[in-house]
Write a protein that holds these residues in place. Structure first.
Motif, PDB file in Angstrom:
ATOM      1  N   ASP A 155      65.858  22.029 -34.671  1.00 14.61           N
ATOM      2  CA  ASP A 155      66.831  22.892 -35.336  1.00 14.61           C
ATOM      3  C   ASP A 155      66.840  22.538 -36.819  1.00 14.61           C
ATOM      4  O   ASP A 155      67.531  21.610 -37.239  1.00 14.61           O
ATOM      5  CB  ASP A 155      68.216  22.708 -34.710  1.00 14.61           C
ATOM      6  CG  ASP A 155      69.260  23.665 -35.269  1.00 14.61           C
ATOM      7  OD1 ASP A 155      69.111  24.145 -36.417  1.00 14.61           O
ATOM      8  OD2 ASP A 155      70.250  23.921 -34.558  1.00 14.61           O
TER       9      ASP A 155
ATOM     10  N   ASP B 225      68.050  24.054 -39.496  1.00  8.46           N
ATOM     11  CA  ASP B 225      69.314  24.221 -40.214  1.00  8.46           C
ATOM     12  C   ASP B 225      70.277  23.063 -39.957  1.00  8.46           C
ATOM     13  O   ASP B 225      70.884  22.535 -40.892  1.00  8.46           O
ATOM     14  CB  ASP B 225      69.966  25.553 -39.856  1.00  8.46           C
ATOM     15  CG  ASP B 225      69.118  26.736 -40.291  1.00  8.46           C
ATOM     16  OD1 ASP B 225      68.629  26.742 -41.437  1.00  8.46           O
ATOM     17  OD2 ASP B 225      68.933  27.658 -39.479  1.00  8.46           O
ATOM     18  N   ALA B 226      70.420  22.654 -38.702  1.00 10.88           N
ATOM     19  CA  ALA B 226      71.320  21.549 -38.363  1.00 10.88           C
ATOM     20  C   ALA B 226      70.809  20.235 -38.948  1.00 10.88           C
ATOM     21  O   ALA B 226      71.588  19.426 -39.465  1.00 10.88           O
ATOM     22  CB  ALA B 226      71.477  21.433 -36.853  1.00 10.88           C
TER      23      ALA B 226
ATOM     24  N   ARG C 290      72.690  17.836 -41.815  1.00 12.19           N
ATOM     25  CA  ARG C 290      72.949  16.393 -41.651  1.00 12.19           C
ATOM     26  C   ARG C 290      72.376  15.602 -42.810  1.00 12.19           C
ATOM     27  O   ARG C 290      73.013  14.684 -43.321  1.00 12.19           O
ATOM     28  CB  ARG C 290      72.355  15.890 -40.338  1.00 12.19           C
ATOM     29  CG  ARG C 290      73.141  16.228 -39.108  1.00 12.19           C
ATOM     30  CD  ARG C 290      72.724  15.412 -37.884  1.00 12.19           C
ATOM     31  NE  ARG C 290      71.301  15.254 -37.692  1.00 12.19           N
ATOM     32  CZ  ARG C 290      70.519  16.105 -37.022  1.00 12.19           C
ATOM     33  NH1 ARG C 290      71.044  17.202 -36.488  1.00 12.19           N
ATOM     34  NH2 ARG C 290      69.242  15.856 -36.880  1.00 12.19           N
TER      35      ARG C 290
END
Length: 145
Positions: A99, A101-102, A106
């Motif tokens: 992922d 984007d995630a 972070r």
């Protein structure tokens, strides 16, 4: 004789704690740390009076490691932390992520900065470069489909 495997990549950092936090946010798992010093280290790295602190981190499944190194002595030689992607030398490490984007969110929450933009390569990957601690560039690659 043949190479058995690539074991790890070493990254010299000034702020070891921030680098560990960044790479654990990426998903690497701490494997151990400690102080390294002595004549044997001096001889290996070609420096005198080495006193360094290291942290080993491993990608999930044991598919790669990085060694973060903080030299307490001799002092770290300054580098260009803003060097562009086309500067000579090792310029980036690439990590496959599930992922993008995630993962990017972070890393940005821990000081990572998007270098350019997020782009698609054909219909195969979404890719981007993120500048992390000490100017290290990390490429994130999310497989599409």
């Amino acid at each position: 004789m043949a190479v058995e495997r690539m074991d790890h990549v070493g990254i010299v950092v000034d702020d070891l704690a921030a680098a560990i936090e960044f790479f654990t946010a990426l998903g690497l798992e701490p494997q151990g740390d400690g102080m390294i010093e002595g004549d044997w280290v001096d001889r290996i790295v070609g420096l005198d009076g080495v006193r360094s602190e290291i942290a080993m981190l491993e990608a999930p499944g044991g598919r790669g490691k990085i060694e973060l190194v903080k030299f307490h002595s001799p002092a770290i030689r300054a580098g260009d932390r803003e060097a562009p992607s086309n500067a000579a030398g090792i310029r980036h490490l690439c990590f496959a992520v599930d992922d993008l984007d995630a993962t990017l969110a972070r890393l940005e929450s821990r000081g990572g900065e998007l270098v350019g933009t997020i782009e698609s390569y054909s219909d195969a990957y979404r890719l981007c470069y993120v500048r992390g601690p000490e100017g290290v560039i990390v490429e994130l690659a999310e497989r599409l489909g």
